[in-house]
Scaffold this motif. Structure first.
Motif, PDB file in Angstrom:
ATOM      1  N   VAL B   7       0.835  -1.203   0.000  1.00 30.77           N
ATOM      2  CA  VAL B   7       0.000   0.000   0.000  1.00 30.77           C
ATOM      3  C   VAL B   7       0.868   1.250   0.000  1.00 30.77           C
ATOM      4  O   VAL B   7       1.727   1.438   0.867  1.00 30.77           O
ATOM      5  CB  VAL B   7      -0.963  -0.002   1.209  1.00 30.77           C
ATOM      6  N   ARG B   8       0.606   2.077  -0.987  1.00 28.55           N
ATOM      7  CA  ARG B   8       1.412   3.285  -1.169  1.00 28.55           C
ATOM      8  C   ARG B   8       0.474   4.469  -1.336  1.00 28.55           C
ATOM      9  O   ARG B   8      -0.514   4.402  -2.075  1.00 28.55           O
ATOM     10  CB  ARG B   8       2.267   3.100  -2.435  1.00 28.55           C
ATOM     11  N   VAL B   9       0.742   5.529  -0.592  1.00 26.66           N
ATOM     12  CA  VAL B   9      -0.066   6.756  -0.705  1.00 26.66           C
ATOM     13  C   VAL B   9       0.865   7.933  -0.917  1.00 26.66           C
ATOM     14  O   VAL B   9       1.851   8.099  -0.185  1.00 26.66           O
ATOM     15  CB  VAL B   9      -0.920   6.993   0.560  1.00 26.66           C
ATOM     16  N   THR B  10       0.523   8.743  -1.909  1.00 28.61           N
ATOM     17  CA  THR B  10       1.334   9.917  -2.211  1.00 28.61           C
ATOM     18  C   THR B  10       0.441  11.150  -2.249  1.00 28.61           C
ATOM     19  O   THR B  10      -0.627  11.118  -2.866  1.00 28.61           O
ATOM     20  CB  THR B  10       2.024   9.756  -3.589  1.00 28.61           C
ATOM     21  N   TYR B  11       0.857  12.188  -1.540  1.00 28.38           N
ATOM     22  CA  TYR B  11       0.184  13.485  -1.636  1.00 28.38           C
ATOM     23  C   TYR B  11       1.064  14.382  -2.498  1.00 28.38           C
ATOM     24  O   TYR B  11       2.124  14.816  -2.032  1.00 28.38           O
ATOM     25  CB  TYR B  11       0.017  14.131  -0.267  1.00 28.38           C
ATOM     26  N   ARG B  12       0.630  14.659  -3.677  1.00 30.97           N
ATOM     27  CA  ARG B  12       1.454  15.414  -4.642  1.00 30.97           C
ATOM     28  C   ARG B  12       2.863  14.810  -4.709  1.00 30.97           C
ATOM     29  O   ARG B  12       3.018  13.693  -5.173  1.00 30.97           O
ATOM     30  CB  ARG B  12       1.502  16.912  -4.269  1.00 30.97           C
ATOM     31  N   ARG B  44      -7.009   6.259   7.442  1.00 30.71           N
ATOM     32  CA  ARG B  44      -7.969   6.649   6.395  1.00 30.71           C
ATOM     33  C   ARG B  44      -8.021   5.609   5.275  1.00 30.71           C
ATOM     34  O   ARG B  44      -9.089   5.366   4.710  1.00 30.71           O
ATOM     35  CB  ARG B  44      -7.630   8.036   5.831  1.00 30.71           C
ATOM     36  N   VAL B  45      -6.891   5.018   4.993  1.00 32.85           N
ATOM     37  CA  VAL B  45      -6.879   3.950   3.980  1.00 32.85           C
ATOM     38  C   VAL B  45      -7.713   2.772   4.475  1.00 32.85           C
ATOM     39  O   VAL B  45      -8.539   2.214   3.752  1.00 32.85           O
ATOM     40  CB  VAL B  45      -5.432   3.514   3.670  1.00 32.85           C
ATOM     41  N   LEU B  46      -7.512   2.409   5.744  1.00 33.49           N
ATOM     42  CA  LEU B  46      -8.243   1.266   6.300  1.00 33.49           C
ATOM     43  C   LEU B  46      -9.737   1.535   6.412  1.00 33.49           C
ATOM     44  O   LEU B  46     -10.559   0.621   6.321  1.00 33.49           O
ATOM     45  CB  LEU B  46      -7.674   0.894   7.670  1.00 33.49           C
ATOM     46  N   ALA B  47     -10.085   2.822   6.609  1.00 33.40           N
ATOM     47  CA  ALA B  47     -11.506   3.181   6.695  1.00 33.40           C
ATOM     48  C   ALA B  47     -12.144   3.261   5.308  1.00 33.40           C
ATOM     49  O   ALA B  47     -13.362   3.413   5.191  1.00 33.40           O
ATOM     50  CB  ALA B  47     -11.665   4.515   7.423  1.00 33.40           C
ATOM     51  N   GLY B  48     -11.305   3.206   4.281  1.00 32.68           N
ATOM     52  CA  GLY B  48     -11.829   3.310   2.918  1.00 32.68           C
ATOM     53  C   GLY B  48     -12.008   4.744   2.471  1.00 32.68           C
ATOM     54  O   GLY B  48     -12.524   5.003   1.386  1.00 32.68           O
ATOM     55  N   LEU B  49     -11.625   5.687   3.313  1.00 34.57           N
ATOM     56  CA  LEU B  49     -11.818   7.111   2.984  1.00 34.57           C
ATOM     57  C   LEU B  49     -10.734   7.640   2.057  1.00 34.57           C
ATOM     58  O   LEU B  49     -10.876   8.717   1.489  1.00 34.57           O
ATOM     59  CB  LEU B  49     -11.829   7.949   4.281  1.00 34.57           C
ATOM     60  N   LEU B  50      -9.671   6.887   1.937  1.00 34.94           N
ATOM     61  CA  LEU B  50      -8.557   7.292   1.074  1.00 34.94           C
ATOM     62  C   LEU B  50      -8.156   6.098   0.222  1.00 34.94           C
ATOM     63  O   LEU B  50      -7.876   5.024   0.757  1.00 34.94           O
ATOM     64  CB  LEU B  50      -7.389   7.755   1.944  1.00 34.94           C
ATOM     65  N   ARG B  51      -8.189   6.310  -1.081  1.00 34.08           N
ATOM     66  CA  ARG B  51      -7.837   5.217  -1.986  1.00 34.08           C
ATOM     67  C   ARG B  51      -6.327   5.242  -2.199  1.00 34.08           C
ATOM     68  O   ARG B  51      -5.791   6.255  -2.649  1.00 34.08           O
ATOM     69  CB  ARG B  51      -8.571   5.408  -3.305  1.00 34.08           C
ATOM     70  N   PRO B  52      -5.621   4.175  -1.872  1.00 29.73           N
ATOM     71  CA  PRO B  52      -4.167   4.204  -2.048  1.00 29.73           C
ATOM     72  C   PRO B  52      -3.773   4.280  -3.523  1.00 29.73           C
ATOM     73  O   PRO B  52      -4.507   3.792  -4.387  1.00 29.73           O
ATOM     74  CB  PRO B  52      -3.698   2.885  -1.426  1.00 29.73           C
ATOM     75  N   GLY B  53      -2.629   4.888  -3.762  1.00 27.85           N
ATOM     76  CA  GLY B  53      -2.145   4.998  -5.135  1.00 27.85           C
ATOM     77  C   GLY B  53      -1.649   3.663  -5.671  1.00 27.85           C
ATOM     78  O   GLY B  53      -1.536   3.467  -6.878  1.00 27.85           O
ATOM     79  N   GLY B  54      -1.357   2.732  -4.784  1.00 25.97           N
ATOM     80  CA  GLY B  54      -0.909   1.414  -5.215  1.00 25.97           C
ATOM     81  C   GLY B  54      -1.109   0.416  -4.090  1.00 25.97           C
ATOM     82  O   GLY B  54      -1.262   0.791  -2.924  1.00 25.97           O
ATOM     83  N   GLY B  55      -1.137  -0.858  -4.451  1.00 27.59           N
ATOM     84  CA  GLY B  55      -1.287  -1.904  -3.435  1.00 27.59           C
ATOM     85  C   GLY B  55      -2.738  -2.282  -3.209  1.00 27.59           C
ATOM     86  O   GLY B  55      -3.651  -1.692  -3.789  1.00 27.59           O
ATOM     87  N   THR B  56      -2.933  -3.264  -2.342  1.00 26.53           N
ATOM     88  CA  THR B  56      -4.294  -3.746  -2.066  1.00 26.53           C
ATOM     89  C   THR B  56      -4.533  -3.839  -0.554  1.00 26.53           C
ATOM     90  O   THR B  56      -3.611  -4.059   0.224  1.00 26.53           O
ATOM     91  CB  THR B  56      -4.519  -5.156  -2.662  1.00 26.53           C
ATOM     92  N   VAL B  57      -5.797  -3.662  -0.200  1.00 25.86           N
ATOM     93  CA  VAL B  57      -6.214  -3.859   1.189  1.00 25.86           C
ATOM     94  C   VAL B  57      -7.377  -4.841   1.172  1.00 25.86           C
ATOM     95  O   VAL B  57      -8.357  -4.636   0.442  1.00 25.86           O
ATOM     96  CB  VAL B  57      -6.693  -2.535   1.831  1.00 25.86           C
ATOM     97  N   THR B  58      -7.249  -5.910   1.916  1.00 23.27           N
ATOM     98  CA  THR B  58      -8.348  -6.881   1.977  1.00 23.27           C
ATOM     99  C   THR B  58      -8.741  -7.140   3.426  1.00 23.27           C
ATOM    100  O   THR B  58      -7.921  -7.013   4.342  1.00 23.27           O
ATOM    101  CB  THR B  58      -7.946  -8.227   1.328  1.00 23.27           C
ATOM    102  N   TRP B  59     -10.006  -7.465   3.588  1.00 24.18           N
ATOM    103  CA  TRP B  59     -10.519  -7.790   4.916  1.00 24.18           C
ATOM    104  C   TRP B  59     -11.130  -9.190   4.810  1.00 24.18           C
ATOM    105  O   TRP B  59     -12.088  -9.378   4.064  1.00 24.18           O
ATOM    106  CB  TRP B  59     -11.581  -6.757   5.324  1.00 24.18           C
TER     107      TRP B  59
END
Lengths: 244, 218
Positions: B7-12, B44-59
């Motif tokens: 899981v990767r998140v980038t802000y600008r 926020r990624v785990l809450a689904g409020l932020l979509r990561p730029g890469g990777g997967t999250v599964t429950w």
């Protein structure tokens, strides 16, 4: 009983109504949205009353640089420009209450279809617009020679549906940008043009005393209905992507 | 079980999370790290409020999807903001979110008591102090007894009494099978009940430690 407890069931409709009622309760307590809309409408109306020449008859022709127009045309134009700007003032504020303290995050995590969130916000915006019009049209009728029959009421409500449908969608979109107050008109104006042209043409005809049946059978009425339908469908279907 | 893979998140131009791989086990996990380490972003990624730029999250093997109403009904989240409406009273706020989650009013009263706000339930949320608002936010997140609880700085601005009440509420929520992630700077606050601890630094997990049965919290 709580002011915002659910009316009846807790299904989609019950939750949607609950959210709409929440917005209205917040507005009643805070008076953050409607008063600026009303003050803006009154200011424009008074300015117009001092600006227009003899407006004793709707058919009076006014000479403009590009030709002539009837008083009915000018009044219809001004009344809808006032509604448009007052509406955008209100719509721009409608998502502020959700942004503050991150309530939008909590709202996005409730188990309610996004169409419910959209409809709730649209219903609140519709209530605000109708409140402005309930104030604005009678004031216009007092100051200017226009009649407010059932035809005008029907046209106004149809215009409101399209205006609110697309205004709510773009307000949600603009709320996620830094310059949201600026973004809403920039986004909404071009899309709203067909609805407001139809509104001006139809109300102008009604102000001139043309029979409602003749006005309704004109092409502009069909255009208004078509855009209403498109805007409502587009708004309901795309809100999920906009809000998330 | 919640699994994050790459899981990767980038802000600008700023990378907030660098290819995070994580297996979040049931129980409460403390999430620690300095400011800007990516704690809030991860929540926020785990809450689904932020979509990561890469990777997967599964429950439990299912990709996490905020558009899924069933997912939303199982998540409780309190971010930096309280998520409350200033013009509504605390009780009205909780009843509103309770009704939206299908929770009875009796549960609202229970939560108000649990976080020590039963006497302030009639106060407009906007008139609460920062600490009391924090408690109300935790109550809102716990209201529908979520399977996944995500709390961002639940102890911010709280005095010892308030912090104790928040801890009690989290402990009362914690039952086998439920998963919680509590981001905080106050490690000692969660020490009493956390089953695991993650330390984030510069968007990377630098430590993930699960308590052994001998160390398990009571």
């Amino acid at each position: 009983m709580s002011a915002v407890s659910a009316p009846g069931g807790r299904g989609w409709a019950g939750k949607t109504l609950l959210l709409a009622r929440k917005d209205l309760v917040i507005e009643v307590r805070g008076r953050d949205t409607l008063p600026p809309m009303l003050v803006f409408s009154l200011a424009v109306t008074l300015l117009l009353a001092f600006t227009l020449p003899d407006t004793s008859r709707p058919s009076t022709r006014i000479v403009l640089p590009a030709g002539t127009a009837s008083v009915a045309d000018v009044l219809a134009g001004f009344i809808w420009v006032t509604v448009l700007f007052a509406g955008l003032v209100g719509f721009a504020r409608s998502f502020e209450v959700e942004r503050h303290e991150g309530a939008i995050d909590a709202l996005l995590l409730v188990p309610l279809d996004r169409s419910g969130l959209y409809l709730a916000k649209a219903m609140t915006n519709l209530a605000f617009i109708v409140a402005v019009e309930l104030f604005l049209f009678p004031v216009f009728a007092v100051l200017f020679p226009i009649g407010l029959g059932a035809g005008v009421v029907a046209i106004v409500l149809l215009v409101d549906v399209g205006f609110v449908a697309i205004g709510t969608l773009f307000a949600a979109l603009a709320a996620q940008t830094r310059s949201r107050e600026l973004m809403l008109p920039v986004l909404a104006f071009p899309v709203l043009v067909p609805v407001f042209i139809a509104a001006v043409e139809l109300t102008s005809d009604l102000f001139l005393g043309r029979p409602t049946r003749a006005v309704v059978s004109a092409g502009w009425f069909g255009i208004l209905l078509a855009f209403d339908l498109i805007y409502v469908v587009v708004g309901a279907l795309t809100f999920e992507f906009v809000i998330e | 079980m919640i699994a994050l893979e790459g899981v990767r998140v980038t802000y600008r131009r700023t990378v907030a999370l660098h290819s995070i791989d994580l297996l979040l086990l049931p129980g409460v996990t403390g999430l620690f790290g300095p400011n800007g380490s990516g704690k809030s972003t991860l929540l926020r990624v785990l809450a689904g409020l932020l979509r990561p730029g890469g990777g997967t999250v599964t429950w439990d093997g299912v990709p996490l999807n905020i558009s899924d109403e069933a997912f939303r009904s199982r998540v409780g989240y309190a971010g930096h903001g309280s998520g409350l409406y200033d013009r509504l009273s605390v009780r009205e706020n909780l009843r509103l979110f309770g009704a939206l989650h299908g929770v009875r009013d009796a549960r609202v009263e229970e939560m108000l008591e649990l976080v020590g706000l039963q006497d302030r339930g009639g106060w407009p949320a906007g008139e609460l102090s920062a600490g009391l608002r924090r408690r109300a936010a935790v109550a809102r997140a716990l209201l529908h007894e979520p399977q996944l609880l995500l709390l961002d700085e639940p102890y911010a601005n709280l005095d010892d009494d308030g912090a104790g009440k928040v801890s009690d509420a989290i402990k009362a929520w914690r039952t086998p099978g439920r998963t919680g992630l509590v981001a905080t700077h106050g490690a000692k606050r969660v020490k009493g009940y956390a089953d695991a601890a993650i330390i984030l630094q510069h968007g990377r997990i630098v430590s993930y430690r699960v308590r052994t049965p001998a160390e398990a919290p009571t």
